[in-house]
Every structure is written in C-alpha cells, then in structure tokens.
Design a protein around this motif. Structure first.
Motif, mmCIF file in Angstrom:
data_model
loop_
_atom_site.group_PDB
_atom_site.id
_atom_site.type_symbol
_atom_site.label_atom_id
_atom_site.label_comp_id
_atom_site.label_asym_id
_atom_site.label_seq_id
_atom_site.Cartn_x
_atom_site.Cartn_y
_atom_site.Cartn_z
ATOM 1 N N LEU A 167 39.221 40.968 35.010
ATOM 2 C CA LEU A 167 39.332 41.522 36.354
ATOM 3 C C LEU A 167 38.777 42.946 36.435
ATOM 4 C CD1 LEU A 167 42.895 40.266 37.341
ATOM 5 C CD2 LEU A 167 40.676 39.199 37.820
ATOM 6 N N GLU A 188 40.103 44.879 41.658
ATOM 7 C CA GLU A 188 41.013 43.737 41.681
ATOM 8 C C GLU A 188 42.371 44.114 41.111
ATOM 9 O OE1 GLU A 188 37.819 40.054 41.261
ATOM 10 O OE2 GLU A 188 38.395 41.192 39.477
ATOM 11 N N ARG A 237 41.251 35.401 41.700
ATOM 12 C CA ARG A 237 40.056 36.141 42.134
ATOM 13 C C ARG A 237 39.654 35.730 43.555
ATOM 14 N NH1 ARG A 237 35.732 37.485 37.688
ATOM 15 N NH2 ARG A 237 36.584 39.596 37.864
#
Length: 219
Positions: free
Chosen positions: A69, A73, A122
């Motif tokens: 990530l 994020e 995600r």
C-alpha cells in the motif's frame, strides 16, 4: 451537547461490540504470517525483507514480503481505523497503534485470500474517495469528521446498505475486521477487554469456584 453525548454512546456501543468479536481472537492467538499479530511498525514500510524458511523468531519477527500500500492509502486507512475504534479514556485509537500497517502487512501477503483482500481494500479506498468527492466535492481525508462518519454510517452494515453502496459496505467490513484484529492483539487492546494472559506468575491458584461450578466440576 446532546450530539456529543450521542456520539459518545455510539462509540461505546461500537467498542463493546468489537470487544465481543475480539475476545475470541485474543483467547485463541491469531497466527500472523510474520509470527506476530500486532501492528507492523513504520520501520517495515516498503522494506525488502529476507525470507527465512525456519521457525519464526518471536522476539525479532520479520515479514518476508514487501509492503504494497502507498502512503496515501495508509493515511486513509488510519482515518478509518480511528473512526472504527476511536480513542477514549481507557485506550488510544486503533490508528494511533498502527492498525493501518497491520492491514498493509495482511493485504501484501502472497496468498490467495490476502490477494483478494488487497483488491477489495485498494478498490474500496478508490471507491471511498470517489464517494466523498461525489457527496462533498473533496477527497475523504479532506472532509470534516461529521462528513466522514456520514459515509461510514451508510456502509457500516452490508445487509442494510443501499444497493449502490454494497461494494463500499463489503470494503468497510473487511477494514473493520482487520482493524479489530490489529487493535485487540496489542497490549492496550488486550487491556481494553481485560485480558490478563501471557504474563508470568510465581504461583497459580487454579480456576475460581465460580468457573468450576459453571463447568459442573464443583457443586
């Protein structure tokens, strides 16, 4: 003042519900791929870690894969973690304990379940920011607390979520589960539910009479 009291009561109810879910996770130790279930510290972010096919070193745990990530994020996940388990008088928030790094470790793992969760997390973050911009014209991190909670309230329970919010609700459920796992396997989280295991004692008095009676081992 009435709104503040309502938020406080809501947070308490949310925390109590999460405690029930977490009790099993604490009572039956969570098997983390790195040999630990606590949140991964910032030191491991993005680091290339060496895989050693031996028993894990519980005192010096490593994660044998790179983190996936991005910083943006992780920042959004920290905000969500703090909404899911906010700080109170008893313990700090999940985000301040690094729940977002635990999620990063989890979704970065090279296994089918974790790969699927990476897509869900995600993709969910993309959806979250898109929903924030659609409603309020700003990214999720730029919204005020009430606006952020407004979106989270609409996706907090998939069976009752609107049809166009089902994906967001599945994403939120995954983040909530991983956040609870991360939080309640840290020392502050275990203290929050009154867990007293994993501590050496000089003596052991045995189970209480109350426990023995409940197990029908004593009248």
């Amino acid at each position: 003042m009435a709104h503040d009291q309502q938020d406080h009561n809501t947070n308490l109810k949310r925390r109590d519900a999460l405690k029930l879910l977490a009790t099993a996770a604490v009572a039956i130790p969570v098997v983390s791929m790195a040999g630990h279930a606590a949140a991964v510290t910032a030191k491991t972010k993005g680091a290339e870690l060496i895989y050693r096919p031996t028993d894990p070193d519980m005192l010096k745990p490593i994660v044998p894969w790179s983190m996936t990530l991005t910083e943006a994020e992780l920042s959004d996940l920290e905000l969500l973690a703090n909404i899911i388990i906010p700080a109170d008088a008893q313990s700090p928030s999940a985000g301040s304990l690094g729940a977002q790094h635990f999620i990063n470790e989890w979704v970065s793992a090279p296994y089918p379940q974790q790969k699927a969760d990476l897509v869900l997390v995600r993709g969910g973050l993309v959806w979250l920011n898109g929903e924030a911009k659609k409603r309020f014209g700003k990214a999720f991190a730029q919204l005020n607390t009430d606006q952020q909670r407004q979106i989270c309230d609409d996706i907090r329970y998939e069976p009752k979520a609107a049809a166009n919010l089902k994906h967001g609700a599945r994403f939120f459920a995954k983040v909530r589960d991983l956040t609870a796992t991360a939080f309640y396997t840290t020392e502050p989280g275990m203290a929050d539910i009154g867990y007293i295991g994993n501590k050496p004692t000089a003596t052991f008095a045995g189970p209480s009479d109350e426990v023995l009676r409940k197990l029908k081992l004593k009248s």
